[in-house]
Structure formats: structure tokens, C-alpha cells
Design a protein around this motif. Sequence first.
Motif, PDB file in Angstrom:
ATOM      1  N   GLU A  89       0.829  -1.215   0.000  1.00 29.56           N
ATOM      2  CA  GLU A  89       0.000   0.000   0.000  1.00 29.56           C
ATOM      3  C   GLU A  89       0.859   1.258   0.000  1.00 29.56           C
ATOM      4  N   GLN A  90       1.939   1.193   0.747  1.00 27.89           N
ATOM      5  CA  GLN A  90       2.838   2.361   0.810  1.00 27.89           C
ATOM      6  C   GLN A  90       3.441   2.681  -0.568  1.00 27.89           C
ATOM      7  N   VAL A  91       3.850   1.619  -1.280  1.00 30.97           N
ATOM      8  CA  VAL A  91       4.476   1.807  -2.597  1.00 30.97           C
ATOM      9  C   VAL A  91       3.460   2.371  -3.589  1.00 30.97           C
ATOM     10  N   VAL A  92       2.288   1.769  -3.602  1.00 29.85           N
ATOM     11  CA  VAL A  92       1.263   2.200  -4.558  1.00 29.85           C
ATOM     12  C   VAL A  92       0.832   3.637  -4.244  1.00 29.85           C
ATOM     13  N   ARG A  93       0.718   3.933  -2.968  1.00 36.28           N
ATOM     14  CA  ARG A  93       0.321   5.294  -2.578  1.00 36.28           C
ATOM     15  C   ARG A  93       1.359   6.321  -3.030  1.00 36.28           C
TER      16      ARG A  93
END
Length: 251
Positions: free
Chosen positions: A140-144
Amino acid sequence: MRLKLVAGNWKMHGGIERNRDLLSIVISGTAGLQKTACAVCVPYPYLSQVQSLLKNTHVSWGAQNISQHDMGAYTGEVSADMLTDFCCYYVIVGHSERRTLYGENSRTVSLKFKVAQDAGLVPILCVGETLEQREAGFTEQVVREQLDAVIGLVGVDALARSVLAYEPIWAIGTGKTATPQQAQDVHVFIRNIVASYNVKVAAELRILYGGSVKASNAAELFAMLDIDGGLIGGASLVAEEFISICLAAQN
Ligand code: PGA
């Protein structure tokens, strides 16, 4: 109701004769599609050929990359205006192969997104995590981060004239597909980020899944509520596979 989109990403594959054969089968095999749009993103040298084969058909075309610069001394690069000269509709930006093999970072990708849109092209923005990032719990952190970079530059309303593609890097060209639920979870996460800025844009945004989509797994992926079609690599080079995937999106 979001219209599904199935877009082929030919990557560095093709040939004059092969393209002609492939596209003539794809055009006739997808002629009955009504609720699904169909497109191919091809290597630059074939844009002219693909334009003449696909104009006046229901299949759209586009490129796989774009320069963030308008013109100038950028050897080997291709500008937005050059793509519109060949009536491209779509352009893929931020594909993981561009990010990992050619060092494109989120800033470069957002600049490419912007020049594409400014020229009237519809960017297909790819986001997704590596296997290590997934296993470490950072999906989620990467996609965000990848999404925020674009929203930060162009604003969330610009997403209304774009398509997103969630492509987990570990599933690209590996034969390993995300399960429908794994993909759905990230698609909802993406849609919620967009909704936190603008609910209408989020509701209308098409989010494709990409990563080893084939005729045999397309239907279960496309059955998920937030999966609005697919970005198809390997399987887009085989006419029957690609057609079956388009038909799966339609149903
Ligand atoms: P694949 O590629 O379908 O061959 O896994 C998808 C992509 O890279 O867009």
C-alpha cells in the motif's frame, strides 16, 4: 457503470507481417463487443501501420512510453506531439519495466503523465509493488507513493481523463497471477485514495489489472467489482487469447 477496457501491451514484440495477421483476427474476433473497449499499445515504429489498420475500427491504439519533454536534443526519445501525429489515443506511463530497467522514478512518470494529457492523450498509469515489497507488507505504501506523485503534480481531477493499471511486478511475465481477491484489495485501496479527494472521479476511474492475465484467468479477475479490465502483455500477442480476454471482460 464503468466501461471495461482491455489493452494489449505488445512490449518489444511485433513485425510488419505479424502485426497485420494479428490485428485482422483481433478486429473480427472482437467486432461484437459492446460494453468493452479494446486497444493495443505497440512499439513506436509500428504506429503508422497500426493507425492505417485500425482506423475506422472499434480497436484503439497507443504507445508504451513518451518523453516528458516537448522537443529538443533528446536522442532516441518520442514526444507527445509525435504520438498525436499518429492519432494515438492511449499511452502507457510508468510501466514497471520502464521504472526498473530505465530508471524512471515517480517524478519522471508524473511529468510524462502530464505531457501526455496536455497533448490530449489518455495516459494508462501503471503502479505496483515488487515481491520483496509485498512480502515486507509495503504494497500500500508503494502504490500510494506512485499515485500521490501524479496527483501532486496534476491534481486529482486529471485522473478523470486517464486509466490506472495495478500491475504487481511479481506477476508480470512470470505466469504468477495475483488472486482476484489480492488484486481487488489493491484496486479498492487505490479507489479509496482517489475518493478521499474526489468521490465522483474515484467512482468513474477505470482501474485495470495487469500481470499474467490469460484467457483462463481473465473471467475471475474481471468479475471483481473494482477490476475494470486488463493490461495484457504476453497474451496480447496471441490473437485467440487476446480475443477471449476481451470477451471475458464483456461478460
Ligand atoms: P504480462 O504483462 O501480461 O505478460 O504479465 C503485463 C504487462 O506488463 O503489462
